[in-house]
Motif scaffolding. Structure first.
Motif, PDB file in Angstrom:
ATOM      1  N   SER A 135     -48.579  95.737  27.338  1.00 17.86           N
ATOM      2  CA  SER A 135     -47.829  96.702  27.370  1.00 17.86           C
ATOM      3  C   SER A 135     -47.059  96.763  26.056  1.00 17.86           C
ATOM      4  O   SER A 135     -46.265  97.579  25.964  1.00 17.86           O
ATOM      5  CB  SER A 135     -47.070  96.633  28.500  1.00 17.86           C
ATOM      6  N   ASP A 158     -41.883  97.765  24.388  1.00 22.03           N
ATOM      7  CA  ASP A 158     -42.441  97.255  25.352  1.00 22.03           C
ATOM      8  C   ASP A 158     -42.269  97.868  26.731  1.00 22.03           C
ATOM      9  O   ASP A 158     -41.128  98.845  26.609  1.00 22.03           O
ATOM     10  CB  ASP A 158     -42.221  95.602  25.570  1.00 22.03           C
ATOM     11  N   ARG A 159     -42.550  97.535  28.001  1.00 26.96           N
ATOM     12  CA  ARG A 159     -41.954  98.052  29.326  1.00 26.96           C
ATOM     13  C   ARG A 159     -41.761  96.700  30.105  1.00 26.96           C
ATOM     14  O   ARG A 159     -42.246  95.828  30.159  1.00 26.96           O
ATOM     15  CB  ARG A 159     -43.383  98.587  29.990  1.00 26.96           C
ATOM     16  N   ASP A 161     -39.302  95.918  33.378  1.00 32.07           N
ATOM     17  CA  ASP A 161     -38.568  96.646  34.634  1.00 32.07           C
ATOM     18  C   ASP A 161     -39.028  98.063  34.779  1.00 32.07           C
ATOM     19  O   ASP A 161     -38.268  98.845  35.105  1.00 32.07           O
ATOM     20  CB  ASP A 161     -37.226  96.350  34.937  1.00 32.07           C
ATOM     21  N   GLU A 162     -40.314  98.468  34.312  1.00 33.51           N
ATOM     22  CA  GLU A 162     -40.789  99.711  34.347  1.00 33.51           C
ATOM     23  C   GLU A 162     -40.127 100.896  33.460  1.00 33.51           C
ATOM     24  O   GLU A 162     -40.241 101.932  33.690  1.00 33.51           O
ATOM     25  CB  GLU A 162     -40.748 100.235  35.796  1.00 33.51           C
ATOM     26  N   ARG A 163     -39.110 100.308  32.647  1.00 37.88           N
ATOM     27  CA  ARG A 163     -38.605 100.961  31.841  1.00 37.88           C
ATOM     28  C   ARG A 163     -39.014 100.825  30.200  1.00 37.88           C
ATOM     29  O   ARG A 163     -39.049  99.593  30.021  1.00 37.88           O
ATOM     30  CB  ARG A 163     -36.959 101.018  31.749  1.00 37.88           C
TER      31      ARG A 163
END
Length: 490
Positions: A135, A158-159, A161-163
């Motif tokens: 990611s 990057d991602r 915590d899903e952000r």
């Protein structure tokens, strides 16, 4: 040992960023130019044309331990991306290396192609090494130009915590200050010579009025550090720039925001809350040791005033642009000159001493500025003078009035009292009025006419010598309490 694709079709409908694409795929073995992997697509991004092209080698040559070479191009929304690279382990698309070149009219446009929020900029051209590791995307050691300025650095996407998270470390060897103004919301325009000229976006305005896109600030987090080692010659005499930013959950903190001048610096912090439909911002900026010669122009090649200015602006309020924020802000603005010198003729003119002030403007002798303090309270975008004092050795001047940050106009009245007895003096305030970009300085001619009328009446009814009584000034002004004034303004 053969793979043949004829007329393969991929259809993409990405409604979040309004991307529609239809791509045709062909692949076959061979050694001619039609051999290998071909992807050609056309569509739209937010209603504007989009094209995609990817080329790769014949599949028959693929080996698990040998990178697969590819060339890709994407063009849309005024942006063009070209990548030459390799998939490290075919066909694990989660890992690749490439040389990426990108150019376009505005870096903010790449959001529609990548989902990464970037500020508005002048036209740009950048190149560097792009790698993907799961990611995490890294655009490393890139360099190029944005407007008239060079730009280099590293960018990591990057991602977490899903952000989406973006961290950038950017540098310029030589910055054109107009390019930075474009980032702050000014309207960039590239001249035929290739330089960028930035304006506020509205004729005659000083503050940029381009709105901040709050939705894009909410979808990602990250940090930024930008430093410019040198700045091209500019009217403000900015020499270096240092800006840091931290974005988390829709709240953007700018710390520091620092501009170093030839002498002095402006340094402060800003906070923008973009979680609301209407952003709410707060700023705290300090000006240190800025030369008065850079604020008030010289006359006939000789400085009108000299000295160092200190200042502070603490403002908060709603607004989608810099201009709208200023127009609705509340807080305080202070400017202090602890000491300096002023051309004696101009010091006298504040007391409107006719002989010294009006008829001897070519006098290059100077008078001491004991202190000057301008302290404003801001409400609803209007700055009202709470304290306005200019204390020189011959004259004590006090002022009143307002500065409208929304209309960007000034309306000040300055009354001067001499400290020495004068035979000929007009009690006439000085008026400073008009747009902040070009204010006009003039005498209150109504007050002058009234005094001349009094003198004329006295001359007619009593005797000619009595007419002088209208212009006799006993000189009653005393020195200001500079320490107390400066302390309260700070």
């Amino acid at each position: 040992n053969r793979l043949l694709i004829q007329g393969g079709l991929i259809t993409l409908d990405e409604q979040g960023r309004n991307i529609k694409l239809e791509a045709v795929i062909n692949a076959r073995e061979g050694s001619d130019e039609q051999a290998g992997f071909h992807l050609d697509g056309e569509g739209t991004v937010n209603g504007t044309p989009l094209t995609v092209m990817v080329r790769g080698g014949p599949f028959i040559n693929i080996r698990r331990n040998r990178p697969y070479i590819f060339h890709g191009e994407i063009a849309g929304v005024g942006t063009r991306l070209i990548a030459d690279g390799s998939i490290t382990r075919p066909f694990d698309l989660g890992h690749f290396n490439a040389t990426l070149k990108l150019r376009g009219r505005d870096l903010a446009d790449i959001y529609l192609l990548t989902g990464v929020t970037t500020p508005n900029t002048p036209p740009y051209q950048l190149a560097g090494k792009l790698t993907r590791d799961g990611s995490k995307y890294t655009f490393a050691d890139f360099s190029g130009r944005v407007g008239s300025s060079d730009l280099s650095g590293d960018l990591v996407v990057d991602r977490v915590d899903e952000r989406l998270r973006v961290d950038a470390d950017l540098r310029s060897r030589l910055l054109d200050i107009d390019d930075l103004m474009a980032v702050l919301g000014a309207d960039p325009r590239v001249t035929p010579g290739g330089d960028t000229v930035a304006s506020s976006g509205a004729p005659g305005r000083l503050l940029p009025d381009a709105p901040l896109n709050v939705e894009r600030l909410r979808v990602m987090d990250g940090t930024l550090r930008y430093r410019a080692a040198r700045v091209k010659r500019n009217d403000l005499d900015v020499r270096e720039v240092d800006i840091g930013a931290d974005l988390k959950s829709g709240i953007l903190n700018l710390d520091p925001v620092a501009f170093a001048f030839n002498r002095g610096e402006l340094r402060g912090t800003a906070k923008i809350n973009a979680t609301r439909d209407m952003p709410y911002s707060a700023i705290d900026f300090r000006l240190r040791n800025y030369p008065l010669e850079s604020i008030i122009p010289a006359r006939d090649g000789v400085a009108t005033v000299t000295g160092r200015a200190l200042g502070r602006a603490r403002l908060e309020g709603p607004g989608a642009s810099v201009h709208d924020f200023a127009a609705g802000s509340k807080g305080t603005i202070s400017l202090v000159v602890p000491q300096g010198r002023m051309r004696a003729a101009f010091a006298e003119l504040m007391g409107v001493h006719v002989l010294a002030g009006l008829f001897k403007l070519d006098d290059e002798s100077t008078a001491e500025i004991r202190c000057a303090v301008a302290d404003f309270t801001v409400s609803g975008g209007t700055a009202t003078a709470k304290t306005f004092v200019v204390d020189t050795t011959p004259v004590l001047a006090t002022g009143s009035g307002t500065i409208d940050l929304g209309a960007e106009t000034i309306n000040l009245r300055i009354d001067g009292e001499t400290k020495e007895a004068r035979l000929i003096r007009l009690w006439a305030p000085i008026l400073v009025r008009g747009p902040l970009t070009s204010p006009k300085v003039d005498l209150d001619r109504g007050a002058v006419a009234a005094q001349v009328g009094v003198g004329g009446i006295l001359a007619a009814l009593v005797n000619p010598l009595a007419a002088l009584a209208a212009f006799v000034d006993p000189g009653l002004a005393e020195d200001a309490n500079c320490g107390a004034l400066i302390s309260s303004a700070r």
